[in-house]
Design an enzyme around this catalytic site. Structure first.
Site, PDB file in Angstrom:
ATOM      1  N   LEU A 122      -1.488   3.402  -0.468  1.00 62.18           N
ATOM      2  CA  LEU A 122      -1.349   3.826   0.918  1.00 62.18           C
ATOM      3  C   LEU A 122      -0.268   2.956   1.531  1.00 62.18           C
ATOM      4  CD1 LEU A 122      -5.074   4.150   2.139  1.00 62.18           C
ATOM      5  CD2 LEU A 122      -3.473   6.013   1.701  1.00 62.18           C
ATOM      6  N   ASP A 123       0.589   3.551   2.345  1.00 57.33           N
ATOM      7  CA  ASP A 123       1.610   2.758   3.032  1.00 57.33           C
ATOM      8  C   ASP A 123       0.962   1.665   3.864  1.00 57.33           C
ATOM      9  OD1 ASP A 123       3.709   4.135   2.008  1.00 57.33           O
ATOM     10  OD2 ASP A 123       4.090   5.334   3.787  1.00 57.33           O
ATOM     11  N   ALA A 124       1.725   0.626   4.141  1.00 57.49           N
ATOM     12  CA  ALA A 124       1.208  -0.467   4.972  1.00 57.49           C
ATOM     13  C   ALA A 124       0.742   0.056   6.332  1.00 57.49           C
ATOM     14  CB  ALA A 124       2.278  -1.539   5.148  1.00 57.49           C
TER      15      ALA A 124
END
Length: 278
Positions: A122-124
């Protein structure tokens, strides 16, 4: 067990059991399926398979590498494997060691004895459901986009989204890297500041795909949370908290994973941290 001796004497039966290993009803009980006595009943009723074959004798010996199912649902015999759900906070990168020194997943795995890694990313800037495990085969299948595991996201987006725009997400839109459509999309309501809440389900593994889709229809993402991954639901798990998967959740996940392994039989080495992310 009252019938243990007769079961063990069946080692040369038609089920062709392993000469080593544990009795089937014992490993089923250890896996949390049921008590040994109930496990024996399940076996006698023909509801248990070992490596694809129905087994009706409880004395069948199995190894931790054998594939056992009960009523078509896989069970995990290898007790060295761990499966954990994390509600990843915003600002944490999906890596076990970030070279830039940003907060990473070590904060959530250091208390486990096993060396866990993340299934996909998951993206930051995206929070929500992330699976951590030391099962490389399962990680490969679940993270690889070709196996089509669905994910459901809740997005807070700018502007008031119309029903026609929601429909565009499922009918399909053109992005720089090709066409894409959501499996499902629906409006959940409005939020403060004139924003909209929308739920999007898709199985694509392309990078930042939900953000790019919503941006393409004129509603940039303000906040994004992954609520579901395959059969797993985030539920009431708090942000930054972890929990082991339940036996039922693990069974569903393993059933998907083993189906994918059988279909693809990938020979490439598993690289869980190179998987596509949102």
């Amino acid at each position: 067990m009252s019938n243990g001796s007769s079961s063990d004497s069946n080692s040369n039966g038609s089920d062709a059991p392993n000469p080593e290993g544990e009795r089937l009803q014992k490993v089923m009980a250890a896996a949390g399926v049921a008590s040994r006595r109930v496990s024996e009943d399940l076996i006698a009723q023909g509801r248990v398979t070992v490596n694809g074959e129905i087994v009706t004798e409880p004395g069948r010996r199995v190894l931790s590498t054998d594939r056992v199912t009960v009523d078509g649902t896989a069970i995990q015999l290898d007790t060295t494997k761990r499966y954990v759900m994390l509600n990843k906070p915003i600002g944490v990168v999906s890596s076990m060691q970030d070279e830039a020194g940003r907060p990473d997943l070590r904060e959530f795995t250091r208390d486990y004895d096993e060396r866990l890694f993340n299934v996909g990313r998951l993206d930051a800037g995206t929070s929500g459901l992330l699976v951590l495990t030391n099962d490389g085969e399962l990680a490969h299948v679940l993270a690889h986009p070709s196996f089509g595991v669905s994910k459901t996201y809740i997005a807070k987006v700018s502007g008031s989204m119309s029903a026609q725009t929601v429909s565009m997400l499922t009918k399909g839109i053109e992005l720089d890297d090709g066409p894409i459509h959501a499996d499902k999309a629906r409006m959940l309501g409005t939020a403060s500041g004139g924003a909209s809440m929308v739920e999007v389900t898709l199985h694509s593994g392309r990078n930042r795909i939900v953000r790019r889709m919503l941006d393409a229809v004129g509603h940039p993402v303000i906040e994004l949370v992954r609520r579901q991954f395959g059969p797993l639901h985030l539920g009431s798990l708090g942000v930054g908290r972890t929990r082991d998967l339940t036996k039922a959740e693990l069974g569903e996940l393993l059933t998907i994973s083993r189906g994918g392994q059988d279909a693809a039989a990938p020979e490439a080495p598993v690289e869980p941290e190179s998987s596509a992310r949102e």
